[in-house]
Scaffold this motif. Structure first.
Motif, PDB file in Angstrom:
ATOM      1  N   LYS A  48       0.837  -1.211   0.000  1.00 60.36           N
ATOM      2  CA  LYS A  48       0.000   0.000   0.000  1.00 60.36           C
ATOM      3  C   LYS A  48       0.866   1.253   0.000  1.00 60.36           C
ATOM      4  O   LYS A  48       0.580   2.220  -0.718  1.00 60.36           O
ATOM      5  CB  LYS A  48      -0.920   0.009   1.225  1.00 60.36           C
ATOM      6  CG  LYS A  48      -2.076  -0.934   1.149  1.00 60.36           C
ATOM      7  CD  LYS A  48      -2.911  -0.845   2.405  1.00 60.36           C
ATOM      8  CE  LYS A  48      -4.048  -1.814   2.421  1.00 60.36           C
ATOM      9  NZ  LYS A  48      -4.852  -1.712   3.655  1.00 60.36           N
ATOM     10  N   GLN A  49       1.942   1.255   0.785  1.00 64.79           N
ATOM     11  CA  GLN A  49       2.831   2.412   0.840  1.00 64.79           C
ATOM     12  C   GLN A  49       3.532   2.622  -0.499  1.00 64.79           C
ATOM     13  O   GLN A  49       3.679   3.757  -0.957  1.00 64.79           O
ATOM     14  CB  GLN A  49       3.856   2.251   1.970  1.00 64.79           C
ATOM     15  CG  GLN A  49       4.681   3.482   2.212  1.00 64.79           C
ATOM     16  CD  GLN A  49       3.808   4.681   2.599  1.00 64.79           C
ATOM     17  OE1 GLN A  49       2.844   4.547   3.345  1.00 64.79           O
ATOM     18  NE2 GLN A  49       4.146   5.831   2.058  1.00 64.79           N
ATOM     19  N   ASP A  50       3.938   1.542  -1.150  1.00 65.20           N
ATOM     20  CA  ASP A  50       4.567   1.658  -2.464  1.00 65.20           C
ATOM     21  C   ASP A  50       3.598   2.247  -3.487  1.00 65.20           C
ATOM     22  O   ASP A  50       3.983   3.096  -4.306  1.00 65.20           O
ATOM     23  CB  ASP A  50       5.063   0.295  -2.948  1.00 65.20           C
ATOM     24  CG  ASP A  50       6.256  -0.212  -2.164  1.00 65.20           C
ATOM     25  OD1 ASP A  50       6.886   0.611  -1.457  1.00 65.20           O
ATOM     26  OD2 ASP A  50       6.556  -1.418  -2.259  1.00 65.20           O
ATOM     27  N   ILE A  51       2.370   1.822  -3.446  1.00 60.35           N
ATOM     28  CA  ILE A  51       1.368   2.354  -4.378  1.00 60.35           C
ATOM     29  C   ILE A  51       1.130   3.828  -4.100  1.00 60.35           C
ATOM     30  O   ILE A  51       1.049   4.648  -5.028  1.00 60.35           O
ATOM     31  CB  ILE A  51       0.058   1.538  -4.286  1.00 60.35           C
ATOM     32  CG1 ILE A  51       0.273   0.139  -4.855  1.00 60.35           C
ATOM     33  CG2 ILE A  51      -1.072   2.252  -5.029  1.00 60.35           C
ATOM     34  CD1 ILE A  51      -0.894  -0.791  -4.648  1.00 60.35           C
ATOM     35  N   ARG A  52       1.040   4.227  -2.842  1.00 57.75           N
ATOM     36  CA  ARG A  52       0.855   5.642  -2.511  1.00 57.75           C
ATOM     37  C   ARG A  52       2.049   6.475  -2.979  1.00 57.75           C
ATOM     38  O   ARG A  52       1.878   7.580  -3.480  1.00 57.75           O
ATOM     39  CB  ARG A  52       0.658   5.810  -1.002  1.00 57.75           C
ATOM     40  CG  ARG A  52      -0.704   5.424  -0.527  1.00 57.75           C
ATOM     41  CD  ARG A  52      -0.940   5.869   0.925  1.00 57.75           C
ATOM     42  NE  ARG A  52      -2.224   5.412   1.368  1.00 57.75           N
ATOM     43  CZ  ARG A  52      -2.415   4.407   2.223  1.00 57.75           C
ATOM     44  NH1 ARG A  52      -1.383   3.766   2.739  1.00 57.75           N
ATOM     45  NH2 ARG A  52      -3.627   4.038   2.575  1.00 57.75           N
ATOM     46  N   ASP A  53       3.261   5.950  -2.816  1.00 57.31           N
ATOM     47  CA  ASP A  53       4.452   6.667  -3.264  1.00 57.31           C
ATOM     48  C   ASP A  53       4.464   6.829  -4.778  1.00 57.31           C
ATOM     49  O   ASP A  53       4.849   7.879  -5.302  1.00 57.31           O
ATOM     50  CB  ASP A  53       5.723   5.943  -2.810  1.00 57.31           C
ATOM     51  CG  ASP A  53       5.910   5.984  -1.300  1.00 57.31           C
ATOM     52  OD1 ASP A  53       5.275   6.850  -0.647  1.00 57.31           O
ATOM     53  OD2 ASP A  53       6.678   5.144  -0.781  1.00 57.31           O
ATOM     54  N   GLU A  54       4.035   5.807  -5.494  1.00 53.39           N
ATOM     55  CA  GLU A  54       4.020   5.866  -6.952  1.00 53.39           C
ATOM     56  C   GLU A  54       2.931   6.791  -7.481  1.00 53.39           C
ATOM     57  O   GLU A  54       3.084   7.383  -8.542  1.00 53.39           O
ATOM     58  CB  GLU A  54       3.829   4.463  -7.544  1.00 53.39           C
ATOM     59  CG  GLU A  54       4.998   3.533  -7.321  1.00 53.39           C
ATOM     60  CD  GLU A  54       6.249   3.987  -8.057  1.00 53.39           C
ATOM     61  OE1 GLU A  54       6.128   4.524  -9.170  1.00 53.39           O
ATOM     62  OE2 GLU A  54       7.336   3.809  -7.497  1.00 53.39           O
ATOM     63  N   LEU A  55       1.828   6.915  -6.755  1.00 47.28           N
ATOM     64  CA  LEU A  55       0.739   7.791  -7.216  1.00 47.28           C
ATOM     65  C   LEU A  55       1.116   9.259  -7.121  1.00 47.28           C
ATOM     66  O   LEU A  55       0.612  10.076  -7.881  1.00 47.28           O
ATOM     67  CB  LEU A  55      -0.536   7.519  -6.411  1.00 47.28           C
ATOM     68  CG  LEU A  55      -1.255   6.220  -6.724  1.00 47.28           C
ATOM     69  CD1 LEU A  55      -2.433   6.030  -5.773  1.00 47.28           C
ATOM     70  CD2 LEU A  55      -1.743   6.186  -8.154  1.00 47.28           C
ATOM     71  N   GLY A  56       1.937   9.611  -6.192  1.00 45.52           N
ATOM     72  CA  GLY A  56       2.387  10.990  -6.082  1.00 45.52           C
ATOM     73  C   GLY A  56       1.685  11.738  -4.969  1.00 45.52           C
ATOM     74  O   GLY A  56       0.801  11.215  -4.268  1.00 45.52           O
ATOM     75  N   PRO A  57       2.061  13.031  -4.799  1.00 43.76           N
ATOM     76  CA  PRO A  57       1.531  13.813  -3.677  1.00 43.76           C
ATOM     77  C   PRO A  57       0.051  14.171  -3.807  1.00 43.76           C
ATOM     78  O   PRO A  57      -0.611  14.423  -2.808  1.00 43.76           O
ATOM     79  CB  PRO A  57       2.393  15.071  -3.677  1.00 43.76           C
ATOM     80  CG  PRO A  57       2.926  15.170  -5.056  1.00 43.76           C
ATOM     81  CD  PRO A  57       3.047  13.768  -5.568  1.00 43.76           C
ATOM     82  N   GLU A  58      -0.482  14.180  -5.023  1.00 44.40           N
ATOM     83  CA  GLU A  58      -1.908  14.533  -5.158  1.00 44.40           C
ATOM     84  C   GLU A  58      -2.831  13.437  -4.634  1.00 44.40           C
ATOM     85  O   GLU A  58      -4.016  13.669  -4.419  1.00 44.40           O
ATOM     86  CB  GLU A  58      -2.258  14.882  -6.606  1.00 44.40           C
ATOM     87  CG  GLU A  58      -1.986  13.796  -7.606  1.00 44.40           C
ATOM     88  CD  GLU A  58      -0.591  13.898  -8.221  1.00 44.40           C
ATOM     89  OE1 GLU A  58      -0.320  13.080  -9.102  1.00 44.40           O
ATOM     90  OE2 GLU A  58       0.197  14.753  -7.823  1.00 44.40           O
ATOM     91  N   PHE A  59      -2.299  12.242  -4.429  1.00 43.47           N
ATOM     92  CA  PHE A  59      -3.101  11.137  -3.901  1.00 43.47           C
ATOM     93  C   PHE A  59      -2.666  10.751  -2.493  1.00 43.47           C
ATOM     94  O   PHE A  59      -2.795   9.605  -2.088  1.00 43.47           O
ATOM     95  CB  PHE A  59      -3.004   9.916  -4.820  1.00 43.47           C
ATOM     96  CG  PHE A  59      -3.679  10.087  -6.136  1.00 43.47           C
ATOM     97  CD1 PHE A  59      -5.040   9.965  -6.250  1.00 43.47           C
ATOM     98  CD2 PHE A  59      -2.934  10.381  -7.269  1.00 43.47           C
ATOM     99  CE1 PHE A  59      -5.667  10.129  -7.457  1.00 43.47           C
ATOM    100  CE2 PHE A  59      -3.545  10.545  -8.488  1.00 43.47           C
ATOM    101  CZ  PHE A  59      -4.913  10.423  -8.596  1.00 43.47           C
ATOM    102  N   LYS A  60      -2.140  11.713  -1.731  1.00 47.98           N
ATOM    103  CA  LYS A  60      -1.658  11.379  -0.387  1.00 47.98           C
ATOM    104  C   LYS A  60      -2.795  11.007   0.559  1.00 47.98           C
ATOM    105  O   LYS A  60      -2.594  10.282   1.518  1.00 47.98           O
ATOM    106  CB  LYS A  60      -0.849  12.538   0.196  1.00 47.98           C
ATOM    107  CG  LYS A  60      -1.666  13.771   0.480  1.00 47.98           C
ATOM    108  CD  LYS A  60      -0.838  14.847   1.106  1.00 47.98           C
ATOM    109  CE  LYS A  60      -1.741  16.039   1.402  1.00 47.98           C
ATOM    110  NZ  LYS A  60      -1.069  17.070   2.110  1.00 47.98           N
TER     111      LYS A  60
END
Length: 154
Positions: A48-60
């Motif tokens: 989940k953390q890897d996916i959040r990091d890959e999505l970028g800051p707009e999807f924090k």
């Protein structure tokens, strides 16, 4: 995960585990199962953390629970940007059902709405419609009248 397991089911599982694994091996099996569950949770959290990091800051603020359709719809309906709370509060389901019932029975809506108000707004949907009150009487089907059979539909 196990919110719906009652006391009887839990006791049954414990007795079954003691019978299957034996009292000597049961503590080792419990340790192995808890270690495996802990590893699966760690793997899931890192994914989940890897996916959040890959999505970028707009999807924090992205939450994976929002992917559940029930949660997504509930969140969108509670959101007041669309003004849905005003629509929901202004919608009187009993009145609408009374109007639909009156239209089906061919009655005057004002007289029926006052009758519904006098009965506390309750509508008895279990009563069968009286066909004699309708403008056109429907013919009652006979025993020989069957709907056409469509082999492709079944």
């Amino acid at each position: 995960m196990f919110n719906d397991i009652g006391a009887l089911e839990l006791v049954t599982l414990v007795v079954l585990a003691v019978l299957v694994f034996g009292p000597d091996k049961l503590p080792k099996v419990i340790q192995d199962v808890t270690r495996t569950i802990r590893k699966i949770r760690e793997f899931s959290d890192s994914a989940k953390q890897d996916i959040r990091d890959e999505l970028g800051p707009e999807f924090k603020d992205f939450e994976f629970e929002d992917l559940n359709p029930k949660t997504f719809i509930r969140k969108q309906l509670d959101n007041d940007e669309l003004g849905l709370k005003e629509l929901r509060s202004g919608f009187d389901l009993k009145k609408e059902m009374a109007e639909v019932t009156d239209a089906v029975h061919g009655r005057d809506t004002e007289a029926a709405s006052s009758a519904a108000a006098s009965s506390g707004g309750r509508i008895d949907m279990s009563k069968k419609a009286d066909l004699s009150k309708r403008p056109e009487k429907a013919e009652k089907p006979t025993a020989d009248d069957r709907p056409p059979f469509d082999a492709d539909a079944t």
